[in-house]
Design a protein around this motif. Structure first.
Motif, PDB file in Angstrom:
ATOM      1  N   LEU A 101       0.869  -1.167   0.000  1.00 41.88           N
ATOM      2  CA  LEU A 101       0.000   0.000   0.000  1.00 41.88           C
ATOM      3  C   LEU A 101       0.908   1.220   0.000  1.00 41.88           C
ATOM      4  O   LEU A 101       1.641   1.461   0.949  1.00 41.88           O
ATOM      5  CB  LEU A 101      -0.905  -0.004   1.234  1.00 41.88           C
ATOM      6  CG  LEU A 101      -1.803  -1.239   1.377  1.00 41.88           C
ATOM      7  CD1 LEU A 101      -2.584  -1.182   2.677  1.00 41.88           C
ATOM      8  CD2 LEU A 101      -2.743  -1.339   0.187  1.00 41.88           C
ATOM      9  N   VAL A 102       0.848   1.965  -1.068  1.00 39.20           N
ATOM     10  CA  VAL A 102       1.734   3.110  -1.227  1.00 39.20           C
ATOM     11  C   VAL A 102       0.989   4.380  -0.866  1.00 39.20           C
ATOM     12  O   VAL A 102      -0.105   4.625  -1.343  1.00 39.20           O
ATOM     13  CB  VAL A 102       2.251   3.192  -2.686  1.00 39.20           C
ATOM     14  CG1 VAL A 102       3.157   4.389  -2.861  1.00 39.20           C
ATOM     15  CG2 VAL A 102       2.956   1.898  -3.053  1.00 39.20           C
ATOM     16  N   SER A 103       1.614   5.172  -0.019  1.00 39.59           N
ATOM     17  CA  SER A 103       1.035   6.444   0.371  1.00 39.59           C
ATOM     18  C   SER A 103       1.528   7.527  -0.581  1.00 39.59           C
ATOM     19  O   SER A 103       2.713   7.826  -0.630  1.00 39.59           O
ATOM     20  CB  SER A 103       1.443   6.792   1.807  1.00 39.59           C
ATOM     21  OG  SER A 103       1.013   8.093   2.138  1.00 39.59           O
ATOM     22  N   CYS A 104       0.606   8.075  -1.379  1.00 38.51           N
ATOM     23  CA  CYS A 104       0.979   9.097  -2.355  1.00 38.51           C
ATOM     24  C   CYS A 104       0.478  10.482  -1.971  1.00 38.51           C
ATOM     25  O   CYS A 104       0.463  11.382  -2.790  1.00 38.51           O
ATOM     26  CB  CYS A 104       0.430   8.720  -3.735  1.00 38.51           C
ATOM     27  SG  CYS A 104       1.179   7.244  -4.409  1.00 38.51           S
ATOM     28  N   ASP A 105       0.046  10.642  -0.726  1.00 35.01           N
ATOM     29  CA  ASP A 105      -0.435  11.948  -0.329  1.00 35.01           C
ATOM     30  C   ASP A 105       0.719  12.878   0.011  1.00 35.01           C
ATOM     31  O   ASP A 105       1.866  12.459   0.115  1.00 35.01           O
ATOM     32  CB  ASP A 105      -1.395  11.837   0.864  1.00 35.01           C
ATOM     33  CG  ASP A 105      -0.718  11.261   2.092  1.00 35.01           C
ATOM     34  OD1 ASP A 105       0.344  10.640   1.954  1.00 35.01           O
ATOM     35  OD2 ASP A 105      -1.252  11.441   3.195  1.00 35.01           O
ATOM     36  N   LYS A 106       0.432  14.128   0.162  1.00 35.40           N
ATOM     37  CA  LYS A 106       1.466  15.128   0.449  1.00 35.40           C
ATOM     38  C   LYS A 106       1.443  15.433   1.935  1.00 35.40           C
ATOM     39  O   LYS A 106       0.698  16.287   2.399  1.00 35.40           O
ATOM     40  CB  LYS A 106       1.234  16.389  -0.356  1.00 35.40           C
ATOM     41  CG  LYS A 106       1.505  16.228  -1.827  1.00 35.40           C
ATOM     42  CD  LYS A 106       1.405  17.562  -2.529  1.00 35.40           C
ATOM     43  CE  LYS A 106       1.753  17.400  -3.986  1.00 35.40           C
ATOM     44  NZ  LYS A 106       1.748  18.678  -4.673  1.00 35.40           N
ATOM     45  N   GLU A 107       2.256  14.715   2.688  1.00 34.66           N
ATOM     46  CA  GLU A 107       2.344  14.980   4.124  1.00 34.66           C
ATOM     47  C   GLU A 107       3.121  16.267   4.390  1.00 34.66           C
ATOM     48  O   GLU A 107       2.922  16.926   5.391  1.00 34.66           O
ATOM     49  CB  GLU A 107       2.986  13.794   4.819  1.00 34.66           C
ATOM     50  CG  GLU A 107       2.125  12.559   4.727  1.00 34.66           C
ATOM     51  CD  GLU A 107       2.793  11.335   5.326  1.00 34.66           C
ATOM     52  OE1 GLU A 107       3.758  11.477   6.083  1.00 34.66           O
ATOM     53  OE2 GLU A 107       2.325  10.230   5.026  1.00 34.66           O
ATOM     54  N   PHE A 108       4.053  16.568   3.493  1.00 35.72           N
ATOM     55  CA  PHE A 108       4.843  17.786   3.613  1.00 35.72           C
ATOM     56  C   PHE A 108       4.713  18.571   2.309  1.00 35.72           C
ATOM     57  O   PHE A 108       5.299  18.172   1.303  1.00 35.72           O
ATOM     58  CB  PHE A 108       6.320  17.441   3.874  1.00 35.72           C
ATOM     59  CG  PHE A 108       6.524  16.641   5.120  1.00 35.72           C
ATOM     60  CD1 PHE A 108       6.476  17.234   6.359  1.00 35.72           C
ATOM     61  CD2 PHE A 108       6.746  15.282   5.029  1.00 35.72           C
ATOM     62  CE1 PHE A 108       6.660  16.488   7.500  1.00 35.72           C
ATOM     63  CE2 PHE A 108       6.936  14.532   6.163  1.00 35.72           C
ATOM     64  CZ  PHE A 108       6.891  15.129   7.420  1.00 35.72           C
ATOM     65  N   PRO A 109       3.919  19.639   2.310  1.00 40.86           N
ATOM     66  CA  PRO A 109       3.704  20.387   1.055  1.00 40.86           C
ATOM     67  C   PRO A 109       4.994  20.990   0.513  1.00 40.86           C
ATOM     68  O   PRO A 109       5.899  21.302   1.211  1.00 40.86           O
ATOM     69  CB  PRO A 109       2.716  21.478   1.454  1.00 40.86           C
ATOM     70  CG  PRO A 109       2.596  21.447   2.915  1.00 40.86           C
ATOM     71  CD  PRO A 109       3.262  20.223   3.435  1.00 40.86           C
TER      72      PRO A 109
END
Length: 129
Positions: free
Chosen positions: A121-129
């Protein structure tokens, strides 16, 4: 990095290390035996070190490069100690809830309820803009 007056070099290494000499303009590297042959010192020559297994302790392998003057007189040596680090992606390849290091299904993947192989499961969200 060769000392002044050096015209050739030799390489010795411990059993756990593989060393190749890559010469400029040649497609294939030349394997270095552990006994230490000599080569002419030419610009663009590269030594490539590799280890095929993890070390049993820190600095347990070594590569030594000896430099020679005209006529074969030794000038100086340079050495590097190596530690091989084992890296493994351990996964639940059987999908049975147990992470195993040596699962036979680790190298392949099959879809479905009877399938095998890791599900990433790959996390592709932007945790650090």
């Amino acid at each position: 990095a060769a000392p002044a007056g050096a015209v050739a070099f030799g390489v010795k290494h411990t059993e756990g290390v593989s060393v190749d000499v890559l010469f400029r303009g040649r497609a294939e590297p030349e394997a270095v035996s552990s006994t230490g042959a000599r080569w002419p010192l030419e610009e663009g020559t590269v030594l490539r070190f590799s280890m095929s297994r993890a070390s049993s302790e820190v600095n347990d392998n070594k590569v030594t490069v000896s430099f020679y003057a005209e006529g074969g007189k030794p000038i100086n040596q340079a050495g590097v100690f190596l530690t091989g680090v084992g890296i493994s992606l351990d996964v639940d390849a059987d999908r049975d809830g147990v992470v195993e290091r040596s699962s036979p299904n680790k190298a392949s993947w099959a879809w479905g309820p009877e399938g095998h192989g890791a599900i990433l499961l790959v996390s592709c969200d932007k945790e650090f803009p």
